[in-house]
Design a protein around this motif. Sequence first.
Motif, mmCIF file in Angstrom:
data_model
loop_
_atom_site.group_PDB
_atom_site.id
_atom_site.type_symbol
_atom_site.label_atom_id
_atom_site.label_comp_id
_atom_site.label_asym_id
_atom_site.label_seq_id
_atom_site.Cartn_x
_atom_site.Cartn_y
_atom_site.Cartn_z
ATOM 1 N N GLN A 67 0.830 -1.212 0.000
ATOM 2 C CA GLN A 67 0.000 0.000 0.000
ATOM 3 C C GLN A 67 0.858 1.253 0.000
ATOM 4 O O GLN A 67 0.568 2.221 -0.712
ATOM 5 C CB GLN A 67 -0.925 -0.008 1.218
ATOM 6 C CG GLN A 67 -1.835 1.209 1.313
ATOM 7 C CD GLN A 67 -2.706 1.166 2.548
ATOM 8 O OE1 GLN A 67 -2.845 0.141 3.203
ATOM 9 N NE2 GLN A 67 -3.304 2.292 2.887
ATOM 10 N N ARG A 70 2.385 1.752 -3.529
ATOM 11 C CA ARG A 70 1.425 2.259 -4.519
ATOM 12 C C ARG A 70 1.067 3.724 -4.251
ATOM 13 O O ARG A 70 0.940 4.513 -5.198
ATOM 14 C CB ARG A 70 0.176 1.380 -4.526
ATOM 15 C CG ARG A 70 0.458 -0.049 -4.968
ATOM 16 C CD ARG A 70 -0.803 -0.881 -5.093
ATOM 17 N NE ARG A 70 -0.494 -2.290 -5.247
ATOM 18 C CZ ARG A 70 -0.062 -2.857 -6.379
ATOM 19 N NH1 ARG A 70 0.077 -2.101 -7.465
ATOM 20 N NH2 ARG A 70 0.208 -4.143 -6.436
ATOM 21 N N GLN A 71 0.910 4.076 -2.990
ATOM 22 C CA GLN A 71 0.594 5.460 -2.658
ATOM 23 C C GLN A 71 1.728 6.395 -3.071
ATOM 24 O O GLN A 71 1.492 7.484 -3.612
ATOM 25 C CB GLN A 71 0.325 5.588 -1.167
ATOM 26 C CG GLN A 71 -0.029 6.997 -0.711
ATOM 27 C CD GLN A 71 -0.297 7.073 0.782
ATOM 28 O OE1 GLN A 71 -0.372 6.059 1.463
ATOM 29 N NE2 GLN A 71 -0.440 8.281 1.291
ATOM 30 N N HIS A 74 1.804 6.783 -6.849
ATOM 31 C CA HIS A 74 0.689 7.634 -7.268
ATOM 32 C C HIS A 74 1.012 9.107 -7.036
ATOM 33 O O HIS A 74 0.756 9.961 -7.908
ATOM 34 C CB HIS A 74 -0.576 7.236 -6.513
ATOM 35 C CG HIS A 74 -1.763 8.098 -6.833
ATOM 36 N ND1 HIS A 74 -2.521 7.926 -7.980
ATOM 37 C CD2 HIS A 74 -2.309 9.155 -6.172
ATOM 38 C CE1 HIS A 74 -3.491 8.828 -8.001
ATOM 39 N NE2 HIS A 74 -3.384 9.582 -6.917
ATOM 40 N N ASP A 79 0.203 7.463 -12.412
ATOM 41 C CA ASP A 79 -1.136 7.027 -12.037
ATOM 42 C C ASP A 79 -1.986 6.612 -13.226
ATOM 43 O O ASP A 79 -3.186 6.369 -13.084
ATOM 44 C CB ASP A 79 -1.860 8.130 -11.255
ATOM 45 C CG ASP A 79 -1.823 9.471 -11.975
ATOM 46 O OD1 ASP A 79 -1.297 9.529 -13.111
ATOM 47 O OD2 ASP A 79 -2.306 10.459 -11.398
ATOM 48 N N SER A 87 0.565 3.050 -10.589
ATOM 49 C CA SER A 87 0.535 2.644 -9.192
ATOM 50 C C SER A 87 -0.441 1.504 -8.925
ATOM 51 O O SER A 87 -0.185 0.653 -8.067
ATOM 52 C CB SER A 87 0.178 3.856 -8.321
ATOM 53 O OG SER A 87 -1.083 4.401 -8.696
ATOM 54 N N LYS A 88 -1.564 1.466 -9.638
ATOM 55 C CA LYS A 88 -2.584 0.463 -9.361
ATOM 56 C C LYS A 88 -2.293 -0.891 -10.007
ATOM 57 O O LYS A 88 -2.798 -1.921 -9.543
ATOM 58 C CB LYS A 88 -3.947 0.964 -9.834
ATOM 59 C CG LYS A 88 -4.491 2.141 -9.044
ATOM 60 C CD LYS A 88 -5.859 2.547 -9.549
ATOM 61 C CE LYS A 88 -6.424 3.723 -8.757
ATOM 62 N NZ LYS A 88 -7.771 4.128 -9.253
ATOM 63 N N CYS A 90 1.057 -2.038 -11.184
ATOM 64 C CA CYS A 90 2.403 -2.604 -11.091
ATOM 65 C C CYS A 90 2.428 -3.710 -10.031
ATOM 66 O O CYS A 90 1.669 -3.692 -9.062
ATOM 67 C CB CYS A 90 3.434 -1.532 -10.757
ATOM 68 S SG CYS A 90 3.259 -0.790 -9.114
ATOM 69 N N VAL A 92 4.120 -5.695 -6.882
ATOM 70 C CA VAL A 92 4.935 -5.324 -5.726
ATOM 71 C C VAL A 92 5.380 -6.599 -5.023
ATOM 72 O O VAL A 92 4.548 -7.418 -4.613
ATOM 73 C CB VAL A 92 4.166 -4.419 -4.744
ATOM 74 C CG1 VAL A 92 5.061 -4.084 -3.539
ATOM 75 C CG2 VAL A 92 3.702 -3.141 -5.423
#
Length: 381
Positions: A67, A70-71, A74, A79, A87-88, A90, A92
């Motif tokens: 999280q 991604r934040q 972004h 984004d 970010s949504k 990719c 991780v």
Amino acid sequence: MRKTLFTSESVTEGHPDKMADQISDAVLDAIYEKDPNGRVACETLVTTGLVVVAGEVTTSCYIEIPQIVRQTIHQIGYDEPGHGFASKTCGVSTSIQSQSPDIALGVDKGGAGDQGMMFGYATNETPEFMPTPIVYAHRLAQRLAEVRKQHLVDYLRPDGKSQVTVEYHDGHVARVEAVIVSAHHKAGVPLSQIRSDMKRLVIEEVIPKQWLDKRTKIYVNPTGRFEVGGPMSDTGLTGRKIIMDTYGGVIGHGGGAFSGKDPTKVDRSAAYMARYIAKNLVAAGVADRCEIQLAYAIGVAEPVSIMVNTHGTGKLSESQTIKIIRELFDLTPLGIIRMLKLRRPIYLKTAAYGHFGRKDDGFSWEELDRVNDIKRAVRNT
């Protein structure tokens, strides 16, 4: 008159290496928000469609690393899938273990988290007490990001680079010899438009007019286009931009990176302390330029050596200056952490546009609160 040229570079927060630095420091901040005594050594790799976070973390709290990743991505600006990295979407991957107990033995008793040498520097040639080339390289990169975020043009993407070459006459800034801006952009934008916009909106907004003349070389996207950028064009790694993080190459560097490391790691905290000392010495009039090296042994609290180099501008001998430093500054890791208030979630914003010469909240190593103490010590020398 002696003429010299010096060049420094910077990158935007969307550069892959700086993305990695920001993710590592975002993890550190997230832990420090809950556990100020956490131990963190976080490394990040970013590549096409993938982020890998690895390292050694010892903490009493839990954080959701995917999280945070991604934040951070972004906020940087990746984004949209059309940017080539989003970010949504990719992937991780994480690989985290606890700090080595052998290292913890030394750190637990207040010793340094590793051996090594750290450098700090200050010069009175700019209000920031920083070298001119790196100041303006950072400003160009920041302005490039501002133009994108403020939608002054509609084609910029998060990646970007800058470079400034300054001509000095007898050690004083005389003019700018060359400026380079590489702007990540969407496909189909005419190169002539990009070059015109970047010169008007970025370069002319940042570089003082009196430093630009007919001989100044200006390069905007010198290869002709920069459509593929970010992790799609180049793998990013934490700690690969250590020169632009510091002084742009003007002085030596011990080699240790900053981002992702809690302040028990002297790679970070002692470099901040060396800058703090050098800046206050220069502001107090002890020297026009001051370079400081601190060196540590793992598990040992006091530095094994202190070096001061004023490049011929000092008002005191180097041994006198070192004596004042030892009297006024606690150079143990715990002393540095206390003096600079480093157990706080302040690190994400350090991870782009340099760790020094900033006025942002939390940059305690930039404060000039020891100037009067130094002046009194000088009078008593």
